[in-house]
Design an enzyme around this catalytic site. Structure first.
Site, mmCIF file in Angstrom:
data_model
loop_
_atom_site.group_PDB
_atom_site.id
_atom_site.type_symbol
_atom_site.label_atom_id
_atom_site.label_comp_id
_atom_site.label_asym_id
_atom_site.label_seq_id
_atom_site.Cartn_x
_atom_site.Cartn_y
_atom_site.Cartn_z
ATOM 1 N N GLU B 314 4.712 -29.003 37.715
ATOM 2 C CA GLU B 314 5.536 -28.167 38.581
ATOM 3 C C GLU B 314 6.959 -28.718 38.667
ATOM 4 O OE1 GLU B 314 3.198 -27.154 41.929
ATOM 5 O OE2 GLU B 314 4.757 -25.946 42.871
ATOM 6 N N GLU B 317 8.641 -27.928 35.464
ATOM 7 C CA GLU B 317 8.982 -26.508 35.479
ATOM 8 C C GLU B 317 10.278 -26.280 36.247
ATOM 9 O OE1 GLU B 317 5.931 -24.107 37.241
ATOM 10 O OE2 GLU B 317 6.978 -22.216 36.841
ATOM 11 N N CYS B 340 0.150 -24.155 44.920
ATOM 12 C CA CYS B 340 -1.085 -24.927 45.134
ATOM 13 C C CYS B 340 -2.017 -24.252 46.126
ATOM 14 C CB CYS B 340 -0.790 -26.313 45.711
ATOM 15 S SG CYS B 340 0.603 -27.094 44.980
ATOM 16 N N SER B 360 5.572 -20.852 40.843
ATOM 17 C CA SER B 360 5.322 -21.802 39.764
ATOM 18 C C SER B 360 4.080 -21.352 38.999
ATOM 19 C CB SER B 360 5.092 -23.195 40.340
ATOM 20 O OG SER B 360 4.505 -24.018 39.361
ATOM 21 N N LYS B 399 -10.058 -21.402 48.302
ATOM 22 C CA LYS B 399 -10.359 -22.056 47.029
ATOM 23 C C LYS B 399 -11.587 -21.434 46.381
ATOM 24 C CE LYS B 399 -7.130 -25.235 46.729
ATOM 25 N NZ LYS B 399 -6.147 -25.165 45.630
ATOM 26 N N GLU B 402 -10.212 -18.596 44.643
ATOM 27 C CA GLU B 402 -9.385 -19.052 43.521
ATOM 28 C C GLU B 402 -10.239 -19.425 42.319
ATOM 29 O OE1 GLU B 402 -7.434 -22.850 43.939
ATOM 30 O OE2 GLU B 402 -5.643 -22.149 42.902
ATOM 31 N N GLU B 407 -8.993 -15.209 35.544
ATOM 32 C CA GLU B 407 -8.114 -15.873 34.576
ATOM 33 C C GLU B 407 -8.303 -17.393 34.558
ATOM 34 O OE1 GLU B 407 -7.230 -14.122 37.224
ATOM 35 O OE2 GLU B 407 -5.570 -15.009 38.333
ATOM 36 N N CYS B 570 -2.945 -28.077 54.147
ATOM 37 C CA CYS B 570 -4.382 -28.137 53.844
ATOM 38 C C CYS B 570 -5.188 -28.799 54.954
ATOM 39 C CB CYS B 570 -4.605 -28.914 52.564
ATOM 40 S SG CYS B 570 -3.682 -28.252 51.190
#
Lengths: 393, 643
Positions: B314, B317, B340, B360, B399, B402, B407, B570
């Site tokens: 990241e 990037e 994230c 990102s 999560k 996710e 993908e 988190c």
């Protein structure tokens, strides 16, 4: 009987013209001196309410007319709006002058949608007559009124739920304090008055506080408009001075043989014949104007069932005592009807009713058990015949 | 260097005024008049700042008033009425949570009237609450259960439902709803509408027909829900809980053919002790390693490794975007947003899909680790990736969604098979007969055994930004970050302020490190630039920043913004132990930052395990073709409207 003598005898706009000559404190002083109390049923002194809103500091203030006449058996506001809309709007304009509001909102009950064209026409006529608009009666006093349609919920008659509804939220009562006079519509000081209260305010400005006080009792001054229905010969709209006894009222409407009268609508009190001597006044039996007469043949449990079904349906569902308590009371009535309610459980239900009166968030839950409690109290013998008694041997 | 952020945007919040007016008025009156007010509670004199609620006042003298709809993170509702108290001179009982003290009053918290009303309220709630405690996810951690005990409920005074009335909604990968257990305290609604400003759920219906529903009564999996699970964390009963994957994980552990690896994120390690009776902020990282091995996991890895990897990807990037914009003078999407937090990512996909290019492309640490385990690790250890089951211990319900995104299969397999919440793992550990705090300490497994402090602080809001800055500043200036910030603690991005904004001038640049030499000739284009970064946590704060960006305000000039879906980041995630309150979040954050300070290595780019993977496997360096295949992803334009 659709005309209201006192209202009919008023000179159009005389109250407003008088108010325009008076200072804001003087208008409030006149209303306070009349001891006018909220005609929606709660009986809060109008002058005190206006004074709170007048002394609150804010960039904007609002006058809200509560025309969400939803209490079962009440229909006087409908008649007032149909026949004397000008008087109501005049009262709103006076209130606006008194507290310094620029905008008025008429919260019209969804079921009264058919009145809207008429009311809009009245408003338009008032705008054309410079009784509303940027310069009311040529003075530096802008005020206009718009109509907001309710969507059919009984709870929106509660002033804070009504405000939530106008703000576009689910119509549910707020926590109080703060009160609408400080934190009302859009967080601004707002006066919420019943249709009839505003009409009387206009009358008081016209004829003076002393005239108003010459009617009624010391604590409940003035005249009250009643909606009378049920088992009587002449149901309809009446005007009586406050303090009238139940019996006197019944005689006028041809209902003196009633076994009980429900005063104040479903959330009011069920008065048995033995107490017909009591006075209809804020100090005794308060009312928003609904009088439902129950003739000798009425089954009080059936009456109660009807009321409680209404509350189960119309509770907003927000607070626990009201949301679930009314359901339990209704189930209790059904058990009584079926003869399966024990004495112990009936006592528990009465205690629950008291808890609801104490712990509910708003007036709906606080008053919905009243009918249950008064029927259990006054018609005990009738209920006793249906409860399950312990079997011996 | 940093400036106090004056962001105070007038964005209309969506919670009904009924639920907000209270707080506003209390604050306003307290501010307007100031000063204190004296009152008595059960005869005891108390002096509190004007506008304090009776509930808060009672706390100061240790008088216990029960609550149910009240939550310290949420605006006042005053709907359950369990906190009813008697105020002398008032006809009705008052809700202590909603009553601001503005005059000297006399309060009684346990008179006969009060006790009877409270007991009736509990009785009524139980009369409408289907389900028994044995089979409930919240058994022993349920506020209704506690109230029933507190008010000595010995039978169902007003009955008890015999049959369920609702079907359990299991349509979401993350959040399960069981309306039969709902007590209509509306904490979930206030969480969703007011705290998070997502607005997935609302109250529908009236009276005893009222119930909590998503848009058009659709199942939760089909509506605009970001899976943050904050509603779960505030549900007092078992009406909301996270989708349970423990059976599947047990099955994998019990299958001898499967190689089951678990990665543990820093936030659950700072919180899981709460499930075992430890005070909040007790880190049990190394005890947990032992417990997980004893429970049957084949390998225990540290998500910090992939957090460091995330920083490399990241951060690179970001540097590439800066190069594109400043050196090549080509258009590049700024500010770059972190990716994230899967709750935040889905929030952006729903509400601001036009900003997907800003996100990102780096996967979250959870997903990067999954991809690395099923490729690099599998190769290195000669394990067929189809036999590897990757489990992730996360503080997060999103999560779960996710790892099920279609993908996320760069390794040729599902990168992460199961995401477990802190609560689920605590149950598995308990089921294994292990009392976690008693475990001896043990290290993480190789080859990802070395972690850095940068990875740890990912758990707190501002942590990703701090980790990224530690690396980016060093890579660009060539000087240790300690030269700029004492002990490499970048204090301006820390804390719990909803939105933080920091400017970092780059006065000098250093030589380009080897890792980037193929991509960047020099850093001169950054010399004299001011790096502008910001941090926002909780989607309500994210919304403020996004609206500011849309208007072309201060935040649109930023280069890099860290967004976390949950309040506190988190450590306050929807998969964390219940309750989660502002105090508990603070304690967990303290644990995380103290762990960071204890690490030998504090910066991601100094992690030898991370450097090794770039030497051995991702040999073209960060943001190369190979790393893009494995460690980066793409996003979905979802929009606000559903079919």
């Amino acid at each position: 009987m659709n005309s209201i003598p006192t209202f009919s005898s008023m000179t159009p706009e005389a109250g407003l013209k008088k108010a325009m000559e008076l200072s804001r404190p003087d208008i409030i002083a006149e209303i306070s001196a009349s001891n006018l109390k909220g005609r929606g049923g709660a009986g809060f002194p109008t002058g005190v309410k206006w004074n709170f809103a007048a002394s609150a500091h804010a960039d904007r203030k609002y006058i809200v007319c509560n025309a969400d006449e939803g209490e079962p058996g009440t229909f006087k506001d409908r008649v007032i709006l149909q026949e004397y809309a000008d008087l109501v709007f005049e009262g709103m304009t006076i209130a606006a002058k008194a507290v310094g509001a620029k905008e008025g909102i008429l919260f019209l009950r969804g079921e009264y949608t058919y009145l809207r064209p008429h009311l809009e026409a009245v408003l338009q006529r008032r705008r054309e007559a410079k009784l509303l608009g940027p310069e009311v009666l040529g003075a530096v006093f802008p005020f206009d009124i718009r109509i907001f349609m309710g969507a059919g919920a009984y709870i929106c008659g509660e002033e804070t739920a009504l405000i939530e509804c106008i703000e576009g939220f689910r119509g549910e009562p707020r926590n109080r304090p703060p009160f609408p006079v400080n934190t009302g519509f859009l967080g601004r000081p707002s006066v919420v008055n019943n249709v009839e209260t505003l009409a009387w305010a206009a009358c008081i400005l016209q004829r003076g506080a002393d005239w108003f006080k010459s009617h009624g009792t010391e604590k409940s001054t003035g005249i009250k408009i009643f909606s009378v229905s049920g088992d009587c010969e002449k149901p309809g709209i009446y005007e009586f001075p406050l303090g009238i006894s139940v019996l006197e009222l019944l005689k006028k409407v041809g209902g003196e043989h009633a076994r009980a009268v429900q005063i104040g609508g479903a959330s009011g009190l069920c008065v048995p014949a033995s107490e017909f001597h009591r006075a209809i006044a804020f100090e005794d039996i308060p009312t928003g104007g609904s009088v439902i007469v129950f003739g000798p043949q009425r089954d009080m449990l059936e009456v109660l069932h009807n009321f409680l079904e209404f509350f189960v349906d119309e509770s907003c569902g927000q607070c626990t005592p009201c949301r679930l308590g009314n359901r339990k009371l209704l189930e209790g009535v059904e058990m009584l009807q079926a003869g399966t309610c024990s004495m112990t459980y009936l006592r528990e239900l009465c205690a629950l009713g008291e808890s609801m009166q104490l712990a509910s968030k708003c007036g709906l839950g606080q008053s919905s058990p009243s009918a249950f409690l008064s029927v259990v109290k006054h018609f005990r013998d009738e209920l006793m015949g249906r409860v399950t008694l312990p079997t011996h041997g | 260097m940093s400036n106090p952020n004056p962001l105070d945007l007038d964005i209309a919040r969506r919670a009904p005024t009924s639920q907000r007016a209270q707080t506003i008025a209390a604050t306003a009156s307290a501010q307007a008049i100031g000063g204190h007010v004296s009152l008595t509670i059960d005869g005891q004199p108390v002096k509190v700042p004007l506008g304090t609620t009776i509930l808060e006042a009672a706390k100061t003298i240790g008088a216990h008033i029960p609550t149910l709809c009240h939550h310290p993170d949420l605006c006042v509702a005053g709907v359950c009425r369990i906190c009813s108290v008697e105020v002398e001179g008032m006809r009705t009982l008052q809700a202590a949570c909603a009553f601001p003290v503005t005059a000297p009053i006399h309060v009684h918290t346990h008179t006969r009237k009060v006790r009877q009303a409270r007991r009736h309220i509990v009785d009524l709630l139980l009369s409408d609450h289907y389900g028994d405690c044995y089979t409930c996810k919240r058994n022993n951690n349920c506020e209704l259960q506690s109230l029933a005990q507190e008010y000595a409920v010995d039978f169902f005074r007003f009955g008890h439902p015999e049959k369920p009335r609702h079907t359990i909604d299991t349509s979401s990968y993350s959040v399960v709803r069981d309306l039969d257990k709902c007590v209509l305290c509306r904490r979930c609604v206030r969480t969703c509408i007011d705290l998070q400003e997502v607005g997935t759920i609302e109250v529908l219906g009236r009276g005893d027909q009222s119930h909590i529903k998503a848009f058009q009564d659709k199942p939760l999996g089909d509506v605009v829900c970001i899976n943050c699970g904050q509603c779960i964390n505030r549900c007092p009963t078992g009406a909301l809980h996270a989708h349970d994957d423990t059976d599947e994980v047990w099955a994998a552990i019990d299958d001898p053919k499967k190689h089951v690896v678990i990665q543990t994120a820093p936030s659950p390690r700072a919180a899981i002790g709460e499930c075992f009776g430890m005070p909040p902020g007790t880190p049990l990282t190394f005890q947990l390693n032992t417990a997980l091995r004893r429970a049957g996991f084949d390998r225990v890895f540290d998500t910090n490794f992939s957090a460091d990897l995330t920083i490399m990807e990241e951060g690179t990037e970001l540097l590439f975007r800066l190069k594109k914009a400043l050196l090549l003078r080509e258009p590049a999407a700024f500010p770059q947003f972190t990716s994230c937090s899967p709750g935040w990512v889905k929030y952006l996909e729903h509400f601001y899909p036009e900003y997907i290019p800003n996100l990102s492309t780096a996967k979250s640490p959870q997903q990067m680790f999954g991809a690395v385990i099923k490729t690099y690790y599998a190769q290195k250890h000669g394990i067929d990736p189809k036999d590897i089951v990757t489990v992730a211990l996360m503080p997060c319900s999103a999560k779960k969604f996710e790892c099920n995104r279609p993908e996320m299969d760069a390794s040729g397999f599902k990168d992460v098979d199961y995401g477990l919440t802190t609560r689920e793992l605590a149950r598995m550990i308990r089921e294994s007969g292990i009392h976690l705090p008693d475990m001896p300490k043990s290290d993480f497994d190789q080859p990802f055994g070395t972690a850095t402090g940068s990875g740890v602080i990912f758990g707190a809001t501002g942590g990703v930004m701090e980790a990224a800055l530690r690396t980016v500043l060093e890579v660009v200036t060539g000087k240790p970050v300690e030269a700029l910030f004492e002990n490499a603690n970048i204090q301006p991005v820390r804390g719990f302020e909803g939105v933080r904004y920091v400017e970092l001038p780059i006065d000098e640049v250093g030589p380009v490190p080897d890792l980037f030499k193929d991509h960047v000739p020099h850093w001169n284009f950054l010399k004299g630039q001011t790096l502008k970064v910001a941090v926002a946590h909780g989607t309500a704060n994210a919304k403020k920043v996004m609206e500011d960006i849309k208007r072309g305000g201060q935040f649109s000039k930023c280069h890099f913004i860290e967004f976390m879906g949950c309040p506190g980041g988190c450590l306050g995630g929807g998969g964390q132990p219940i309750p989660t309150t502002p105090e508990i979040r603070k304690a967990r954050a303290a644990a995380i930052y103290s762990e960071d300070a204890d690490y030998q290595i504090r910066k991601s780019h100094e992690n030898p395990d991370v450097m090794r993977i770039y030497n051995e496997f991702l040999t073209d360096g960060p943001c190369s073709h190979r790393s893009h295949e494995l460690l980066h992803t793409h996003y979905v334009v979802r929009g606000k409207y559903i079919e």
